[in-house]
Design an enzyme around this catalytic site. Structure first.
Site, PDB file in Angstrom:
ATOM      1  N   HIS A 173      23.594 -83.440 -53.269  1.00 26.06           N
ATOM      2  CA  HIS A 173      22.911 -84.374 -52.376  1.00 26.06           C
ATOM      3  C   HIS A 173      23.690 -85.674 -52.208  1.00 26.06           C
ATOM      4  O   HIS A 173      23.256 -86.585 -51.498  1.00 26.06           O
ATOM      5  CB  HIS A 173      21.507 -84.650 -52.954  1.00 26.06           C
ATOM      6  N   ASP A 180      41.422 -94.498 -48.080  1.00 24.52           N
ATOM      7  CA  ASP A 180      42.593 -95.066 -48.761  1.00 24.52           C
ATOM      8  C   ASP A 180      42.287 -95.635 -50.145  1.00 24.52           C
ATOM      9  O   ASP A 180      42.999 -96.528 -50.621  1.00 24.52           O
ATOM     10  CB  ASP A 180      43.250 -96.162 -47.901  1.00 24.52           C
TER      11      ASP A 180
END
Length: 522
Positions: A173, A180
């Site tokens: 869930h 980056d």
């Protein structure tokens, strides 16, 4: 007794069929699965330089920005994907093949075309109909897709669910998008039009967090352990590869979404979002605070996680015991007997407790509402204040959203609460995917942040006090112990003696479901 004998025989038949299924259609081997890890050296990227210019003045703290507005939350995801130059790691429970889902799929494809490494981890429970898109993305040399707890029978999925229930009942869930290893978005939203205000149907009232700073590396490391866990299977071993002509067709459909009339109209509203300009110009007002990542061990997806490695086990310790005030927001609130006892004890020692959840007319999962209704009276008797978000008519009126900003864009056929947050004593708050129900505690994996920010905690408290009475029914007990609901309309207060906006049959069905021993599934 014949019915009992028949029931036992049916259960035994399902168990036998499940054993046969797992023998005939086993999960593919994980041997030879590609190994990959977070790319930590990203300080020289565009995002890295931008984050450093902000973070240098706040050592050891993370920058937090609450994303309550639906359109802003979509825009933030797009901008992170477009800013990334090295890596994008994405983890979601639901990703719909609708307008916003298609637009974000295409943003991932565009990033991969620029040379960005994309890792996409999807829970397989909600990918019905997505196999061609998954196959097309996975075919890109810079994109790898993995499926968490995949269905070996792709159609009909219900058959697989019945025959392999113990495994398939456990889902991932978590929701996160990290660019980056420098900026991340986590919270309650899945990917779909109802989460981003792009459809004509119901809109989910939700809350995400955009974060920069030290906590981002924690999210990246957590993604790595999910990516490498025993439940994450390479999509190429699950879904059928596409023929070249079909691959071209799917990619063309993804690319065309932005140029459709609906796509253009929605993207124009995104461009008009004030948060977009602030993000692009580096003027977003981050709150700097200590932030702790809480996450379930991915082995929970197989029922093998150590109890000390579960989010639920560490949440109370991380948040601390409330002394004065607790605000709890959950669209799927199932407190259970133990949770009701805990909240009642807090209220009885003087803690002011406010709970906001969905009214029956607003919820998209009535069976979960059935797990909640039996605990309303005990909570109210203990002094807990309960508010239930109204449905369609509430969504049509301008209001304040859960961040305290304008909610005028929360329009459509109706609204439902989907946010999951706790604020305690004006000191700290939790934002994440955890629903405060038995499923989140015991079955699904979850992720969230504990944020030690008095400013944000007080903001949630103040917003709750404005938002809940304006957009919700307050549930109360009369002197005879009967429930009633009050609704504010301007200076007028309207009393409802039955659950507002519901039919006799809806109330009867929920009442019947509340008597079944299914709370552990909810």
């Amino acid at each position: 007794m014949r019915w009992l004998t028949g029931l036992i025989l049916c259960v035994l038949a399902l168990i036998a069929a499940g054993i046969i299924l797992r023998a005939a259609m086993p999960l593919p081997s994980l041997e030879g699965r590609t190994a990959s890890r977070l790319v930590a050296d990203t300080a020289d990227t565009r995002l890295g330089r931008g984050v450093a210019s902000l973070a240098d003045a706040h050592p050891d703290l993370s920058g937090i920005y609450l994303l309550a507005d639906a359109v802003d939350s979509f825009a933030a995801r797009v901008l992170l994907m477009r800013a990334a130059t090295r890596t994008i790691d994405v983890q979601y429970y639901i990703w719909h093949d609708d307008l916003t889902g298609t637009l974000l799929f295409d943003e991932l494809r565009a990033a991969a075309n620029r040379g960005v490494r994309v890792r996409l981890l999807l829970d397989d429970n909600n990918t019905a109909g997505l196999d061609p898109v998954i196959a097309a993305l996975d075919a890109h040399p810079n994109i790898e897709v993995r499926l968490f707890n995949p269905f070996t029978i792709r159609r009909p999925r219900l058959l697989a669910y019945l025959l392999d229930f113990p495994r398939l009942n456990r889902r991932m869930h978590n929701k996160s998008l990290t660019a980056d290893n420098q900026a991340t978005i986590i919270g309650g939203r899945n990917i779909g039009d109802e989460y981003f205000g792009a459809g004509q149907g119901a809109l989910f009232v939700d809350l995400d967090v955009l974060a920069i700073g030290p906590v981002v590396s924690g999210v990246s490391r957590d993604f790595d352990r999910y990516w490498a866990c025993a439940s994450a299977h390479p999509a190429a071993r699950i879904v059928q590869a596409l023929e070249p002509a079909r691959l071209e067709e799917v990619n063309a459909r993804l690319a065309a979404a932005a140029s459709t009339p609906r796509g253009r109209a929605y993207l124009e509203s995104v461009s008009a979002s004030p948060a977009v300009g602030q993000l692009l110009e580096g003027r977003l007002p981050f709150e700097w605070a200590p932030v702790r990542l809480l996450s379930d061990h991915p082995a929970k997806g197989l029922g093998r996680a150590p109890r000390d490695d579960l989010l639920f086990s560490s949440l109370a310790a991380s948040m601390g015991s409330p002394e004065r005030r607790l605000d709890l927001v959950s669209g799927y609130f199932v407190p259970t007997k133990a949770g009701t006892r805990t909240l009642a004890a807090m209220a009885e020692r003087g803690v002011d407790i406010w709970v906001l959840t969905n009214a029956l007319e607003a919820t998209d999962v009535p069976i979960v509402h059935a797990g909640y209704v039996k605990w309303r009276k005990p909570l109210l008797r203990a002094g807990v204040r309960i508010y239930e978000l109204r449905g369609a008519d509430a969504a049509a009126r301008p209001s304040r959203d859960m961040s305290g900003g304008s909610g005028s864009r929360l329009t459509g056929a109706g609204s439902a609460l989907h946010a999951k947050t706790i604020a305690i004593d004006g000191k700290r708050l939790f934002v994440g995917s955890f629903n405060f129900d038995p499923r989140s505690a015991n079955l699904n994996t979850e992720l969230g942040f504990v944020i030690d920010s008095p400013a944000l905690a007080r903001q949630v408290h103040r917003t709750f006090e404005r938002f809940a009475p304006e957009r919700s029914y307050e549930v109360r007990l009369d002197p005879g112990g009967r429930l009633f609901w009050t609704e504010r309309r301007g200076d007028e207060e309207i009393r409802h003696d039955r659950e507002p906006g519901t039919s006799f049959w809806q109330r009867t069905a929920v009442s019947a479901l509340s008597r079944l021993p299914i709370e552990w599934l909810l």
